[in-house]
Design an enzyme around this catalytic site. Structure first.
Site, PDB file in Angstrom:
ATOM      1  N   LEU A 135      38.389 -32.139 -17.250  1.00 37.08           N
ATOM      2  CA  LEU A 135      37.170 -31.781 -17.977  1.00 37.08           C
ATOM      3  C   LEU A 135      36.111 -32.850 -17.741  1.00 37.08           C
ATOM      4  O   LEU A 135      36.420 -34.040 -17.646  1.00 37.08           O
ATOM      5  CB  LEU A 135      37.445 -31.671 -19.481  1.00 37.08           C
ATOM      6  CG  LEU A 135      38.412 -30.589 -19.966  1.00 37.08           C
ATOM      7  CD1 LEU A 135      38.569 -30.670 -21.479  1.00 37.08           C
ATOM      8  CD2 LEU A 135      37.941 -29.209 -19.554  1.00 37.08           C
ATOM      9  N   ASP A 136      34.842 -32.413 -17.682  1.00 37.30           N
ATOM     10  CA  ASP A 136      33.735 -33.367 -17.618  1.00 37.30           C
ATOM     11  C   ASP A 136      33.747 -34.254 -18.865  1.00 37.30           C
ATOM     12  O   ASP A 136      34.271 -33.875 -19.914  1.00 37.30           O
ATOM     13  CB  ASP A 136      32.389 -32.634 -17.551  1.00 37.30           C
ATOM     14  CG  ASP A 136      32.211 -31.856 -16.261  1.00 37.30           C
ATOM     15  OD1 ASP A 136      32.874 -32.190 -15.270  1.00 37.30           O
ATOM     16  OD2 ASP A 136      31.414 -30.895 -16.262  1.00 37.30           O
ATOM     17  N   ARG A 137      33.124 -35.418 -18.749  1.00 30.36           N
ATOM     18  CA  ARG A 137      33.105 -36.384 -19.847  1.00 30.36           C
ATOM     19  C   ARG A 137      32.598 -35.765 -21.154  1.00 30.36           C
ATOM     20  O   ARG A 137      33.175 -35.988 -22.222  1.00 30.36           O
ATOM     21  CB  ARG A 137      32.236 -37.589 -19.457  1.00 30.36           C
ATOM     22  CG  ARG A 137      32.027 -38.599 -20.580  1.00 30.36           C
ATOM     23  CD  ARG A 137      31.186 -39.781 -20.107  1.00 30.36           C
ATOM     24  NE  ARG A 137      30.815 -40.620 -21.243  1.00 30.36           N
ATOM     25  CZ  ARG A 137      31.590 -41.556 -21.777  1.00 30.36           C
ATOM     26  NH1 ARG A 137      32.794 -41.756 -21.296  1.00 30.36           N
ATOM     27  NH2 ARG A 137      31.187 -42.274 -22.801  1.00 30.36           N
ATOM     28  N   ARG A 239      28.561 -24.626 -15.825  1.00 26.17           N
ATOM     29  CA  ARG A 239      27.206 -25.127 -16.010  1.00 26.17           C
ATOM     30  C   ARG A 239      26.270 -24.588 -14.933  1.00 26.17           C
ATOM     31  O   ARG A 239      25.121 -24.188 -15.215  1.00 26.17           O
ATOM     32  CB  ARG A 239      27.227 -26.655 -16.008  1.00 26.17           C
ATOM     33  CG  ARG A 239      28.108 -27.231 -17.116  1.00 26.17           C
ATOM     34  CD  ARG A 239      28.458 -28.704 -16.888  1.00 26.17           C
ATOM     35  NE  ARG A 239      27.270 -29.547 -16.924  1.00 26.17           N
ATOM     36  CZ  ARG A 239      27.304 -30.850 -16.615  1.00 26.17           C
ATOM     37  NH1 ARG A 239      28.432 -31.429 -16.242  1.00 26.17           N
ATOM     38  NH2 ARG A 239      26.189 -31.555 -16.690  1.00 26.17           N
TER      39      ARG A 239
END
Length: 302
Positions: A135-137, A239
């Site tokens: 997962l992205d930060r 996104r």
């Protein structure tokens, strides 16, 4: 105490060469090389042997993998992990927002990988962190970690064959028109950035399903709460696809969203389904929407 990761099998074919049986049991050639040269062990009926050994039905085969070493620069750290599920093969966590999955130059410490290494060390495991679903930060929710390189190999095979399913929820700008739709658009790196991705003809195939859960207004600003299913796992896929539709995620400044209401992209992994890499058992994990996203929806109804 021998802490090496060990698997046991029963031979089912008379006269089969051990190497062939190991391939059927999905032990990779890379793993066999490591077993041979880096401190692993193959035994049949508790007697050490090599891959040319001839098996008989009922033989007990034991595969001991060599101890693993963590990557250079991956410091062992100790801290809180929100553990959803854990056994000898996998670890499923609920990742908070603002925590990196792996360390980076900007955020070298306190990543999930750092803390997982500390968790494994406390358990006496000769292993390192193998991220299965990253997962992205700023993204919160469920992520899966393999507790050994062989398990990572098996989960990688499962991902490529579509056997690991992830669903996300997001809040995006504007009122999404269609209640359900599929976005099948290739994604590649933007020429002017080392970070940003975009929809482009020469990109990699990417497929996202979008379902509208609720359309609402917050301070007269139209927003939509959506659920998304990933069929592929491209970098920034959700996104990029939502920005391409003209509905960037709330808080996602990189792709045109505003941080006026939320100081991160409004994205949470709510569901993770997979077959257990060793037992084949069907596993399904869920995670409630992160509090900051819940509050945004709740306040819009006040």
């Amino acid at each position: 105490m021998d802490t090496r990761f060990t698997l046991r099998f029963i031979a089912e074919k008379e006269g089969q060469i051990l190497r062939e049986a190991l391939q059927e049991w999905r032990i990779s050639k890379r793993a066999l090389t490591a077993i041979k040269f880096d401190g692993g062990l193959l035994t049949v009926n508790k007697v050490e042997c090599n891959v040319r050994h001839i098996l008989h039905i009922g033989d007990q085969v034991e595969v001991k993998f060599p101890p693993e070493e963590k990557s250079e620069g991956l410091a062992v750290e100790y801290g809180n992990l929100s553990i959803v599920y854990e056994d000898d093969a996998i670890l499923v966590l609920n990742k908070p927002a603002y925590q990196s999955t792996i360390p980076s130059r900007e955020h070298p410490s306190n990543s999930i990988a750092n803390l997982v290494c500390g968790h494994f060390q406390q358990q006496g495991l000769a292993s390192t962190a193998h991220i299965v679903t990253r997962l992205d930060r700023d993204t919160s929710g469920l992520l899966c970690i393999a507790k050994h390189a062989h398990i990572h190999h098996l989960t990688g095979l499962a991902q490529r064959s579509g056997e690991i399913s992830r669903q996300y929820e997001a809040i995006v700008h504007g009122h999404v028109g269609q209640d359900k739709q599929s976005i099948i658009m290739p994604i590649g790196r933007k020429d002017t950035s080392i970070i940003e991705r975009e929809v482009r003809e020469d990109g990699q195939f990417a497929h996202t399903d979008v379902t509208v859960l609720q359309r609402f207004n917050f301070n007269n600003m139209p927003m939509t709460h959506i659920r998304l299913k990933l069929h592929t796992g491209r970098t920034h896929q959700i996104r990029v696809h939502m920005a391409y539709l003209g509905h960037p995620l709330i808080g996602d400044e990189l792709y045109g969203g505003s941080r006026e209401q939320l100081n991160r992209q409004a994205l949470h992994c709510v569901s993770l389904a997979m077959l257990h890499p060793l037992t084949g058992e069907s596993l399904h994990f869920t995670s409630a929407l992160n509090e900051d996203m819940q509050r945004l929806i709740r306040d819009s109804l006040a």
